[in-house]
Design a protein around this motif. Structure first.
Motif, PDB file in Angstrom:
ATOM      1  N   LYS A  82     -57.024  38.421  29.694  1.00  0.00           N
ATOM      2  CA  LYS A  82     -56.655  39.848  29.785  1.00  0.00           C
ATOM      3  C   LYS A  82     -56.123  40.014  31.346  1.00  0.00           C
ATOM      4  O   LYS A  82     -56.605  39.310  32.320  1.00  0.00           O
ATOM      5  N   GLY A  83     -55.365  41.069  31.513  1.00  0.00           N
ATOM      6  CA  GLY A  83     -55.051  41.400  32.787  1.00  0.00           C
ATOM      7  C   GLY A  83     -56.120  41.596  33.684  1.00  0.00           C
ATOM      8  O   GLY A  83     -57.071  42.487  33.385  1.00  0.00           O
ATOM      9  N   GLY A  84     -55.923  41.318  35.176  1.00  0.00           N
ATOM     10  CA  GLY A  84     -57.128  41.704  36.035  1.00  0.00           C
ATOM     11  C   GLY A  84     -58.243  40.806  36.085  1.00  0.00           C
ATOM     12  O   GLY A  84     -58.856  40.990  36.881  1.00  0.00           O
ATOM     13  N   VAL A  85     -58.396  39.896  35.074  1.00  0.00           N
ATOM     14  CA  VAL A  85     -59.594  38.919  34.988  1.00  0.00           C
ATOM     15  C   VAL A  85     -59.572  38.057  36.443  1.00  0.00           C
ATOM     16  O   VAL A  85     -60.392  37.459  36.584  1.00  0.00           O
ATOM     17  N   GLY A  86     -58.372  37.541  36.909  1.00  0.00           N
ATOM     18  CA  GLY A  86     -58.159  36.559  37.827  1.00  0.00           C
ATOM     19  C   GLY A  86     -57.453  35.300  37.292  1.00  0.00           C
ATOM     20  O   GLY A  86     -57.633  34.197  37.970  1.00  0.00           O
ATOM     21  N   LYS A  87     -56.451  35.472  36.283  1.00  0.00           N
ATOM     22  CA  LYS A  87     -55.738  34.332  36.072  1.00  0.00           C
ATOM     23  C   LYS A  87     -54.906  33.882  37.127  1.00  0.00           C
ATOM     24  O   LYS A  87     -54.747  32.528  37.188  1.00  0.00           O
ATOM     25  N   THR A  88     -54.142  34.725  37.746  1.00  0.00           N
ATOM     26  CA  THR A  88     -53.315  34.303  38.977  1.00  0.00           C
ATOM     27  C   THR A  88     -54.122  33.560  39.888  1.00  0.00           C
ATOM     28  O   THR A  88     -54.000  32.604  40.365  1.00  0.00           O
ATOM     29  N   THR A  89     -55.426  34.255  40.535  1.00  0.00           N
ATOM     30  CA  THR A  89     -56.026  33.698  41.312  1.00  0.00           C
ATOM     31  C   THR A  89     -56.784  32.252  41.242  1.00  0.00           C
ATOM     32  O   THR A  89     -56.569  31.240  41.769  1.00  0.00           O
ATOM     33  N   ASN A 105     -65.017  34.893  35.558  1.00  0.00           N
ATOM     34  CA  ASN A 105     -64.966  35.173  36.909  1.00  0.00           C
ATOM     35  C   ASN A 105     -65.627  36.271  37.103  1.00  0.00           C
ATOM     36  O   ASN A 105     -65.911  37.030  36.407  1.00  0.00           O
ATOM     37  N   LYS A 106     -65.811  36.853  38.392  1.00  0.00           N
ATOM     38  CA  LYS A 106     -66.147  37.869  39.140  1.00  0.00           C
ATOM     39  C   LYS A 106     -67.623  38.192  38.560  1.00  0.00           C
ATOM     40  O   LYS A 106     -68.107  39.247  38.362  1.00  0.00           O
ATOM     41  N   LEU A 148     -68.384  33.346  41.149  1.00  0.00           N
ATOM     42  CA  LEU A 148     -68.966  34.739  41.712  1.00  0.00           C
ATOM     43  C   LEU A 148     -67.909  35.715  42.175  1.00  0.00           C
ATOM     44  O   LEU A 148     -67.065  35.348  42.886  1.00  0.00           O
ATOM     45  N   LEU A 149     -68.192  36.956  41.992  1.00  0.00           N
ATOM     46  CA  LEU A 149     -67.673  37.947  42.479  1.00  0.00           C
ATOM     47  C   LEU A 149     -67.674  37.991  44.189  1.00  0.00           C
ATOM     48  O   LEU A 149     -68.741  37.719  44.547  1.00  0.00           O
ATOM     49  N   MET A 150     -66.492  37.948  44.593  1.00  0.00           N
ATOM     50  CA  MET A 150     -66.416  37.892  46.281  1.00  0.00           C
ATOM     51  C   MET A 150     -66.471  39.583  46.779  1.00  0.00           C
ATOM     52  O   MET A 150     -66.165  40.294  46.218  1.00  0.00           O
ATOM     53  N   HIS A 210     -64.507  40.496  49.100  1.00  0.00           N
ATOM     54  CA  HIS A 210     -63.187  40.950  49.081  1.00  0.00           C
ATOM     55  C   HIS A 210     -62.167  40.341  48.321  1.00  0.00           C
ATOM     56  O   HIS A 210     -62.371  39.236  47.530  1.00  0.00           O
ATOM     57  N   ASP A 211     -60.964  40.926  48.159  1.00  0.00           N
ATOM     58  CA  ASP A 211     -59.883  40.604  47.585  1.00  0.00           C
ATOM     59  C   ASP A 211     -59.559  39.175  47.960  1.00  0.00           C
ATOM     60  O   ASP A 211     -59.801  38.951  48.780  1.00  0.00           O
ATOM     61  N   ILE A 212     -58.633  38.340  46.963  1.00  0.00           N
ATOM     62  CA  ILE A 212     -58.604  36.873  47.206  1.00  0.00           C
ATOM     63  C   ILE A 212     -57.089  37.046  47.767  1.00  0.00           C
ATOM     64  O   ILE A 212     -56.311  36.857  46.657  1.00  0.00           O
TER      65      ILE A 212
HETATM   66  N1  ADP Z   1     -63.834  35.923  41.971  1.00  0.00           N
HETATM   67  C1  ADP Z   1     -63.237  37.165  42.767  1.00  0.00           C
HETATM   68  N2  ADP Z   1     -63.767  38.140  43.278  1.00  0.00           N
HETATM   69  C2  ADP Z   1     -63.162  39.130  43.873  1.00  0.00           C
HETATM   70  N3  ADP Z   1     -62.090  39.245  43.672  1.00  0.00           N
HETATM   71  C3  ADP Z   1     -61.336  38.780  42.797  1.00  0.00           C
HETATM   72  C4  ADP Z   1     -61.880  37.612  42.371  1.00  0.00           C
HETATM   73  N4  ADP Z   1     -61.175  36.943  41.455  1.00  0.00           N
HETATM   74  C5  ADP Z   1     -60.075  37.392  41.394  1.00  0.00           C
HETATM   75  N5  ADP Z   1     -60.325  38.736  42.348  1.00  0.00           N
HETATM   76  C6  ADP Z   1     -59.225  39.863  42.513  1.00  0.00           C
HETATM   77  O1  ADP Z   1     -58.945  40.446  41.384  1.00  0.00           O
HETATM   78  C7  ADP Z   1     -57.658  40.880  41.215  1.00  0.00           C
HETATM   79  C8  ADP Z   1     -57.025  40.480  40.008  1.00  0.00           C
HETATM   80  O2  ADP Z   1     -56.686  38.997  40.203  1.00  0.00           O
HETATM   81  P1  ADP Z   1     -55.545  38.283  39.518  1.00  0.00           P
HETATM   82  O3  ADP Z   1     -55.769  36.910  39.668  1.00  0.00           O
HETATM   83  O4  ADP Z   1     -54.163  38.707  40.067  1.00  0.00           O
HETATM   84  O5  ADP Z   1     -55.733  38.932  37.884  1.00  0.00           O
HETATM   85  P2  ADP Z   1     -54.890  38.447  36.663  1.00  0.00           P
HETATM   86  O6  ADP Z   1     -53.767  37.405  37.193  1.00  0.00           O
HETATM   87  O7  ADP Z   1     -55.756  37.987  35.527  1.00  0.00           O
HETATM   88  O8  ADP Z   1     -53.987  39.833  36.358  1.00  0.00           O
HETATM   89  C9  ADP Z   1     -56.835  40.551  42.520  1.00  0.00           C
HETATM   90  O9  ADP Z   1     -56.997  41.586  43.480  1.00  0.00           O
HETATM   91  C10 ADP Z   1     -57.999  39.425  43.061  1.00  0.00           C
HETATM   92  O10 ADP Z   1     -57.891  39.484  44.207  1.00  0.00           O
END
Ligand code: ADP
Ligand code: MG
Length: 326
Positions: free
Chosen positions: A17-24, A269-270, A307-309, A311-313
């Motif tokens: 899903k969108g926002g879960v952290g795929k890109t990160t 994630n998170k 773990l949820l951080m 701050h944004d990554i």
């Molecule tokens: N483990 C984490 N802890 C805190 N923030 C996170 C974590 N993983 C991702 N994020 C934040 O969540 C937001 C969405 O992540 P992103 O990788 O862009 O998701 P997606 O690609 O799935 O849409 C970004 O602002 C990112 O910095």
């Protein structure tokens, strides 16, 4: 561990899903492998590209160097659709008589915005990146678009080959028909001069069309092979331990399975820490319930929590810190 999987594969897809952290997470995996000495290509297939945002620099359709061992690129849907349409249009012009070219152009203009067109174009680029990228890179990581979109992409190679297959069969039928008509109308006195000559031209035209169709079919078949080859390729789903992401993960897994693609890893994630106050501990307990649903539905797929951080990554350093946890 996710990194063990990344070490043993040549192609990794990250979906969810969108926002879960795929890109990160896909970027962190790419950095982890690059730091181990692998040559890695990180590719975003999401039309809403965010590799550029993540690394805070512009990344385009050509690979740019992020760090030693890591290149990144963003597939550009608009220009990919343009190139795709140009080729399809060229092929159709060759297939059809000149007086129908106006019709074809009208049709092409309309289908430029048709549903699925962007996906087909992106799929073709994925096929090309897989085909050429493996010569220069040890690992190609695809950061894909949100779930539904990705899964549709994954079953497309099948549809695309069926489509070209149909066209080729149609051409073969037409060829045979033309041959019969030629034989029936054959006038031996003219054979060498007129009909024989036209026949040769016709044959050249036919073989050109056939080449275009066969080349496209090969591209998709090659991608199909790469996607379903579990030795080389893995699909990783990234999710949050929440109700909807868990349900969508179960659905996405069965959709991919039906397309012959196995999901080999889940990244949850998170996750809330359970040593940071009552509120987060309660959240953690709620997440654990959703994790039970996940594990009951998909007991055989290994998973890893991140773990949820606080701050944004954002930025290479932050992603690199995360990469140490994989
Ligand atoms: N483990 C984490 N802890 C805190 N923030 C996170 C974590 N993983 C991702 N994020 C934040 O969540 C937001 C969405 O992540 P992103 O990788 O862009 O998701 P997606 O690609 O799935 O849409 C970004 O602002 C990112 O910095
Ligand atoms: Mg993303």
């Amino acid at each position: 561990m996710l990194l063990d999987l990344a070490r043993s594969k040549k192609i990794l897809f990250f979906g969810g899903k969108g926002g879960v952290g795929k890109t990160t997470v896909s970027a962190a995996t790419a950095i982890a492998r690059a730091n181990e000495g692998a040559r890695v290509l990180l590719v975003s297939t999401d039309p809403a590209h965010n590799l550029g945002h993540l690394f805070d620099r512009s990344i385009g359709a050509k690979p740019v160097k992020i760090m030693a061992g890591l290149d990144a690129l963003e597939l550009d849907p608009a220009s990919t659709v343009e190139a795709h349409m140009r080729e399809v249009s060229g092929a159709l012009h060759q297939l059809m008589p000149v007086n129908q070219h106006g019709e074809i152009d009208k049709h092409i203009a309309l289908s430029r915005d048709a549903p699925g067109m962007q996906e087909a174009a992106i799929l073709e680029r994925i096929a090309e990146v897989v085909e050429t990228g493996l010569e220069d890179y040890d690992l190609i990581i695809f950061d894909t678009a949100p779930s539904g979109h990705t899964a549709r992409l994954m079953v497309l190679p099948e549809m695309m080959s069926a489509w070209t297959e149909g066209l080729i069969k149609q051409r073969e039928k037409a060829d045979r028909f033309a041959e019969i008509v030629r034989d029936l109308g054959r006038d031996s006195s003219m054979e060498d001069k007129t009909i024989g000559g036209a026949g040769r031209n016709e044959q050249e035209r036919e073989s050109k069309i056939r080449q275009i169709l066969l080349r496209r079919r090969r591209k998709f078949a090659h991608l199909r092979d790469a996607l379903s080859d579990g030795e080389r390729t893995s699909f990783v789903i990234v999710l949050a331990a929440e109700r909807l992401p868990v349900l969508e993960t179960i659905e996405l897994n069965s959709l991919l399975e039906s397309a012959g693609i196995s999901v080999d890893y889940l990244v949850v994630n998170k996750r809330s820490p359970n040593d940071s106050g009552e509120f987060l501990s309660e959240r953690r307990a709620q997440e654990d319930l959703h994790m039970q649903t996940l594990q009951q539905a998909l007991p055989e797929i290994p998973h890893q929590d991140l773990l949820l951080m606080a701050h944004d990554i954002v930025g290479l350093e932050a992603v690199e810190r995360l990469s140490k946890k994989l």
